[in-house]
Design a protein around this motif. Structure first.
Motif, PDB file in Angstrom:
ATOM      1  N   PRO A 216       0.831  -1.135  -0.176  1.00  0.00           N
ATOM      2  CA  PRO A 216       0.206   0.095   0.041  1.00  0.00           C
ATOM      3  C   PRO A 216       0.955   1.321   0.031  1.00  0.00           C
ATOM      4  N   ASP A 217       2.111   1.289   0.566  1.00  0.00           N
ATOM      5  CA  ASP A 217       2.894   2.339   0.398  1.00  0.00           C
ATOM      6  C   ASP A 217       3.386   2.799  -0.919  1.00  0.00           C
ATOM      7  N   LEU A 218       3.653   1.492  -1.466  1.00  0.00           N
ATOM      8  CA  LEU A 218       4.126   1.804  -2.811  1.00  0.00           C
ATOM      9  C   LEU A 218       2.975   2.388  -3.769  1.00  0.00           C
ATOM     10  N   ALA A 219       1.589   1.794  -3.576  1.00  0.00           N
ATOM     11  CA  ALA A 219       0.569   2.257  -4.357  1.00  0.00           C
ATOM     12  C   ALA A 219       0.346   3.929  -4.130  1.00  0.00           C
ATOM     13  N   GLN A 220       0.501   4.120  -2.717  1.00  0.00           N
ATOM     14  CA  GLN A 220       0.162   5.519  -2.384  1.00  0.00           C
ATOM     15  C   GLN A 220       1.252   6.373  -3.221  1.00  0.00           C
ATOM     16  N   ALA A 221       2.469   6.186  -3.203  1.00  0.00           N
ATOM     17  CA  ALA A 221       3.555   6.885  -3.865  1.00  0.00           C
ATOM     18  C   ALA A 221       3.383   6.936  -5.116  1.00  0.00           C
ATOM     19  N   LEU A 222       2.806   5.858  -6.075  1.00  0.00           N
ATOM     20  CA  LEU A 222       2.688   5.961  -7.240  1.00  0.00           C
ATOM     21  C   LEU A 222       1.256   6.887  -7.615  1.00  0.00           C
ATOM     22  N   ARG A 223       0.389   6.862  -6.525  1.00  0.00           N
ATOM     23  CA  ARG A 223      -0.757   7.702  -6.901  1.00  0.00           C
ATOM     24  C   ARG A 223      -0.022   9.023  -6.891  1.00  0.00           C
ATOM     25  N   GLY A 224       0.682   9.376  -6.040  1.00  0.00           N
ATOM     26  CA  GLY A 224       1.267  10.866  -6.109  1.00  0.00           C
ATOM     27  C   GLY A 224       2.166  11.139  -7.237  1.00  0.00           C
TER      28      GLY A 224
END
Length: 275
Positions: A216-224
């Motif tokens: 989920p941390d990677l997903a959030q970073a990619l969303r940014g």
């Protein structure tokens, strides 16, 4: 039936190339909404359209089913199935962005595609595709933005367990058409100016993959990263110049007569011993 909207520049060019030749029987070898919306407006005797995606078949049936005649067919299948269109020959065959899409269903099979379709082409083969842009370094700011969008899109698809499309340059296509028994009639490039629809469509594709990432941390970073790239690209896409980057191409080809071509045998698998 929904309004098909304006016909693309590429399809208009195909109409010009086709001239007064009859459309007769028509095969859409890798159908989608845009190609089938165009085909149903043509004076064909009959058409067949093939997709490997069940959701695409359902979408087309829902949106265009009212335009289907009794002799028309929308099929779900894959060109690796040797029984598809057995003994059928069509006056016109269209491959609309099919070469790049093959990677998502039957990767590393593109070199066999033209051999497989060759017996079904009775008159003209038309190919539309986009020159690859993700693997190559950009030269301008517009190209850099499109390049970054493509790289981010493909990265999100890979991390979500999907295969991104893989486009092929025109030289590769022309070389393999010759090997498969075709002569080239015409080749033309069409420079692209991407607009907001492309930017939002590609980046929204990224967002739809993020819930499938295990981290989920990677997903959030990619969303940014997605939203930062959207903010950078949209002003350029909305400008008069647009995001000028790359080109589509259209190829017209015809089959050589059988005296000059023989279909190669199917590829054979060879066992490998690494012991």
């Amino acid at each position: 039936m929904s309004d098909p909207g304006p016909v693309s520049t590429l399809f208009r060019h195909i109409e010009t190339l086709h001239g007064d030749r009859p459309w007769g029987s028509f095969l859409d070898a890798g159908t989608g909404r845009k190609s089938l919306e165009w085909i149903v407006t043509l004076p064909t005797e009959r058409w067949a359209a093939l997709t490997a995606a069940g959701n695409m078949k359902r979408t087309l049936e829902a949106s265009l089913g009212g335009a289907f005649r009794p002799q028309d067919r929308l099929l779900l299948g894959n060109w690796q199935d040797e029984s598809l269109f057995a003994h059928e020959v069509f006056d016109v065959v269209l491959m609309d962005y099919l070469i790049g899409a093959v990677e998502g269903f039957t990767p590393y099979w593109q070199d066999r595609l033209f051999h497989r379709v060759r017996p079904h082409v009775g008159g003209r083969l038309y190919i539309t595709a986009v020159e690859p842009y993700v693997p190559y370094a950009p030269r301008t700011e517009s190209e850099r933005l499109v390049w970054e969008i493509g790289r981010l899109r493909d990265a999100c698809m890979l991390l979500a367990g999907e295969r991104p499309y893989r486009e092929f340059p025109v030289d590769w296509v022309l070389r393999h058409l010759g090997q498969a028994g075709f002569r080239i009639v015409d080749v033309r490039h069409f420079p692209i100016r991407y607009r907001a629809k492309f930017v939002n469509g590609q980046l929204d594709m990224c967002l739809r993959r993020l819930p499938h990432l295990p981290d989920p941390d990677l997903a959030q970073a990619l969303r940014g990263q997605v939203e930062a790239l959207r903010a950078a690209a949209l002003p350029v896409a909305d400008s008069k110049a647009g995001l000028k980057a790359g080109a589509d191409y259209v190829i017209a080809a015809e089959p050589l007569d059988d005296a000059h071509w023989r279909r190669p045998p199917p590829a054979q698998e060879t066992a490998r011993d690494d012991t």
